[in-house]
Every structure is written in structure tokens, then in C-alpha cells.
Design an enzyme around this catalytic site. Structure first.
Site, PDB file in Angstrom:
ATOM      1  N   CYS A 147      67.898 -64.026 -50.294  1.00  0.00           N
ATOM      2  CA  CYS A 147      67.707 -65.464 -50.462  1.00  0.00           C
ATOM      3  C   CYS A 147      68.905 -66.025 -51.227  1.00  0.00           C
ATOM      4  O   CYS A 147      69.194 -65.561 -52.335  1.00  0.00           O
ATOM      5  CB  CYS A 147      66.423 -65.775 -51.214  1.00  0.00           C
TER       6      CYS A 147
ATOM      7  N   ILE B 115      65.294 -74.426 -50.657  1.00  0.00           N
ATOM      8  CA  ILE B 115      63.844 -74.529 -50.847  1.00  0.00           C
ATOM      9  C   ILE B 115      63.439 -73.846 -52.158  1.00  0.00           C
ATOM     10  O   ILE B 115      62.624 -74.372 -52.916  1.00  0.00           O
ATOM     11  CB  ILE B 115      63.102 -73.894 -49.642  1.00  0.00           C
ATOM     12  N   GLY B 116      63.998 -72.662 -52.398  1.00  0.00           N
ATOM     13  CA  GLY B 116      63.758 -71.995 -53.679  1.00  0.00           C
ATOM     14  C   GLY B 116      62.434 -71.265 -53.782  1.00  0.00           C
ATOM     15  O   GLY B 116      61.859 -71.173 -54.872  1.00  0.00           O
ATOM     16  N   LEU B 117      61.956 -70.758 -52.635  1.00  0.00           N
ATOM     17  CA  LEU B 117      60.801 -69.844 -52.634  1.00  0.00           C
ATOM     18  C   LEU B 117      59.505 -70.401 -53.197  1.00  0.00           C
ATOM     19  O   LEU B 117      58.798 -69.703 -53.934  1.00  0.00           O
ATOM     20  CB  LEU B 117      61.147 -68.592 -53.453  1.00  0.00           C
TER      21      LEU B 117
ATOM     22  N   SER C 211      61.504 -65.773 -41.114  1.00  0.00           N
ATOM     23  CA  SER C 211      60.647 -66.088 -42.267  1.00  0.00           C
ATOM     24  C   SER C 211      60.924 -67.503 -42.787  1.00  0.00           C
ATOM     25  O   SER C 211      62.080 -67.917 -42.932  1.00  0.00           O
ATOM     26  CB  SER C 211      60.923 -65.072 -43.387  1.00  0.00           C
TER      27      SER C 211
ATOM     28  N   GLY D 237      71.515 -72.408 -38.475  1.00  0.00           N
ATOM     29  CA  GLY D 237      71.639 -73.258 -37.298  1.00  0.00           C
ATOM     30  C   GLY D 237      72.858 -72.890 -36.461  1.00  0.00           C
ATOM     31  O   GLY D 237      73.504 -71.855 -36.685  1.00  0.00           O
TER      32      GLY D 237
ATOM     33  N   GLY E 209      71.136 -69.119 -35.545  1.00  0.00           N
ATOM     34  CA  GLY E 209      71.556 -70.158 -34.606  1.00  0.00           C
ATOM     35  C   GLY E 209      70.990 -70.033 -33.213  1.00  0.00           C
ATOM     36  O   GLY E 209      71.539 -70.611 -32.272  1.00  0.00           O
TER      37      GLY E 209
ATOM     38  N   ASN F  25      69.521 -75.391 -46.632  1.00  0.00           N
ATOM     39  CA  ASN F  25      68.258 -75.508 -47.363  1.00  0.00           C
ATOM     40  C   ASN F  25      68.408 -74.952 -48.769  1.00  0.00           C
ATOM     41  O   ASN F  25      69.169 -74.010 -49.018  1.00  0.00           O
ATOM     42  CB  ASN F  25      67.125 -74.794 -46.627  1.00  0.00           C
TER      43      ASN F  25
ATOM     44  N   ILE G 141      70.710 -62.519 -39.684  1.00  0.00           N
ATOM     45  CA  ILE G 141      71.267 -62.839 -40.974  1.00  0.00           C
ATOM     46  C   ILE G 141      70.342 -63.818 -41.713  1.00  0.00           C
ATOM     47  O   ILE G 141      69.619 -64.586 -41.069  1.00  0.00           O
ATOM     48  CB  ILE G 141      72.677 -63.463 -40.863  1.00  0.00           C
TER      49      ILE G 141
END
Ligand code: RRO
Length: 295
Positions: free
Chosen positions: A137, A78-80, A24, A222, A249, A76, A197
Site C-alpha cells: 500500500c 484512501i489510507g485503508l 482489492s 489506470g 490498467g 488514490n 502491481i
């Protein structure tokens, strides 16, 4: 006897052409179509498409900078950012329903009641094959509590299960010592599958020695997380009797095989797609190679 690693799999009654899907939020197919045209769909590398996580109300996301990159991994924050469920249903769903693969919609909320609104709304839509409940998240504090506590996961799934007959996938955090306890509780509550994960809580420092990311910290993904993911996916797959989507990863066909060997039914490509949008197509080709070529 050699296994056909890149062959069809059954995921919760949903036939998948092969085991590789996207993680996602790591492959924006609507933006890719806009940039590269319909060729993106002709050579679509994923056997199911998982949407970016949506929330009940629209969100702007976290302040920049939102990304930190190193050769070993990416953090990251990003914060949704998303249009909210109404915006998603009005603007994105029909485009995603056109994809040559079943659609899994990822959702996140801050209470069982809000999660319930999302699950009920998606449950009415034939375009949606399954729903991923993101309880992991790292960039929204309240999202993590459910994913850290078996009792909370049990209660949440108990509240959501009666609302839909669609498969419910619970996306777990790696930021716990024993993720299999949360997985077992989610399945007891009625989850049909587990995915893991999500990213690991991390704080990269910039050149000034202060936190680089606008929100202070973020989630690591990663190559750096691959072996940790392998251990957690294996532990969860041994602990539950439902399908597991493994990720963390994945950059080569051999990494997919390792997660399948650990017990995953399907495997998601995530961070690799940021660095190379064609990564998943290459990984799928590698997976179809004879075992000798794979490692
Ligand atoms: O949007 C994000 O910041 C985000 C999400 Br929803 C998630 O599940 N995992 C992640 O690393 N970032």
C-alpha cells in the site's frame, strides 16, 4: 489451435470459472448489493472476489480529498479505512461468503506478529479460500518496507507460512527497480502466489499548485500504468514457478490477454470498475471473443 482465454483456470488448487478477478479495494460488492440488489450476484463478473484490505484494528483512513482523476489514470490516497479484523469477521465475512465465487481476503499490518494475528484468525474460517498479504500500500509508510526489501519479504513469509495451510498470495509494489527479487524472496519464504502491481507513488497538484490529496501523495493506477504492469508481471512470472495474478490498467479483453501472454494465471480489473461498475462483465465478454475481434 485457438486458446480458450475465458475458460476455467486452476489457481493454487482453487478452481476459477475464468481468469478475471477484482483488484482489492476496487469493487465494494456489499455496497453494490445494497444499491442494486441481488442482481449484482446473478451476473457476478469475477471468478474470485478479493476483499478490501483489512488491518488488525479499525482505521478511519486518510483525510480528504482522497482521489485525483485524469483520463490517463487515478491517484488514490484512501489510507485503508476498514472495520479491523474483528469487525470484518463479525459484519462482512458472512455476506462475502455468499458470493458465487471463492473469497480472497487482503490483509495488511505493520509487523510480522500483527500479520500473524490476521493470518491465524482468517485461517480458521472455511469461508476464506486464500489470503492476500498486502505489502505494497503506498499510503501507509510502514506497509512498503517489506514489499521493497527481499530480505524482509523472506522473513515475513517465513513467519506466516507455519500459521496456515491456506494459499498465501503476496501483493507486490511496483515502486522498486527489480520486483522479481522481492517475488523470488517471498516464494522462498513460502508464498503460494504473487499478485502485482499495486499503485505507483504519485503527487498530483491541485489548481493552486499545491498537493491536491489530503495526505499529500497517493498511488497511481489506470491506463497510465498498463505497460509498466505488463513488464513487471512478465518479469515476475519468468522469475517464479508459482501462479501470478497480473493487474494494472486493464480496460479491455485484449489487456487481459496481454497479461496472460506475459505469464499471468489470473488477471484483476481495478480502476476500470470505478469508472464503470459493469466494466469487468464487458471485459469478460470481450475475452471470450475470437482473437481477431480482441484487439
Ligand atoms: O487504501 C489504500 O489507500 C490503498 C491500498 Br490498502 C492499496 O493497497 N493500494 C492503494 O493504492 N491504496
Amino acid at each position: 489451435m485457438t486458446r480458450e482465454l475465458a475458460g476455467p483456470v486452476d489457481f493454487c488448487g482453487i478452481p476459477l470459472a475464468h481468469p478475471i478477478i477484482n483488484a482489492s479495494g476496487t469493487f465494494d460488492v456489499i455496497a453494490a448489493k445494497r444499491a442494486f440488489g441481488d442482481g449484482v450476484l446473478e451476473h457476478f463478473p469475477f471468478s474470485a472476489y478479493v476483499s478490501k484490505t483489512i488491518t488488525p484494528a479499525p482505521r478511519a483512513g486518510n483525510p480528504p480529498p482522497r482521489l485525483w482523476e485524469e483520463p490517463e489514470g487515478m491517484v488514490n490516497s484512501i489510507g485503508l479505512p476498514n472495520k479491523g479484523v474483528e469487525g470484518f469477521l463479525a459484519a462482512d465475512l458472512l455476506q462475502l461468503a455468499d458470493l458465487p465465487a471463492p473469497l480472497i481476503v487482503s490483509v495488511m499490518a505493520t509487523s510480522a506478529a500483527e500479520f500473524g494475528v490476521l493470518v491465524s484468525a482468517l485461517s480458521e474460517r472455511d469461508e476464506v479460500a486464500a489470503i492476500e498479504i498486502n505489502v505494497s500500500c503506498p499510503n501507509v509508510y510502514s506497509g512498503l518496507i517489506v514489499g521493497e526489501q527481499p530480505s524482509e519479504a523472506l522473513a515475513l513469509l517465513g513467519a506466516l507460512r507455519p500459521l496456515t495451510t491456506k494459499p498465501l498470495i503476496v501483493k507486490l509494489t511496483p515502486n522498486v527497480a527489480v520486483p522479481e527479487r522481492v517475488a523470488v524472496a517471498a516464494v522462498e519464504g513460502g508464498a503460494d502466489a504473487i499478485s502485482l502491481i499495486n499503485t505507483l507513488k504519485s503527487t498530483p497538484l491541485g489548481p493552486a499548485g499545491t498537493p491536491w490529496l489530503g495526505a499529500g501523495s497517493g498511488g497511481l493506477s489506470g491506463p497510465a500504468v498498463r505497460e509498466l504492469a505488463l513488464r513487471q508481471v512478465g518479469a515476475v512470472a519468468r522469475a517464479v514457478a508459482v501462479p501470478v495474478i497480473g493487474m494494472g490498467g486493464v480496460e479491455r479483453g485484449s489487456h487481459v490477454r496481454d497479461l496472460l501472454d506475459a505469464g499471468a494465471t489470473a488477471v484483476a480489473v481495478g480502476t476500470a470498475s470505478f469508472r464503470d461498475p459493469a466494466a469487468a462483465a464487458r471485459i469478460l465478454r470481450e475475452l471470450a471473443e475470437p482473437a481477431a475481434v480482441l484487439r
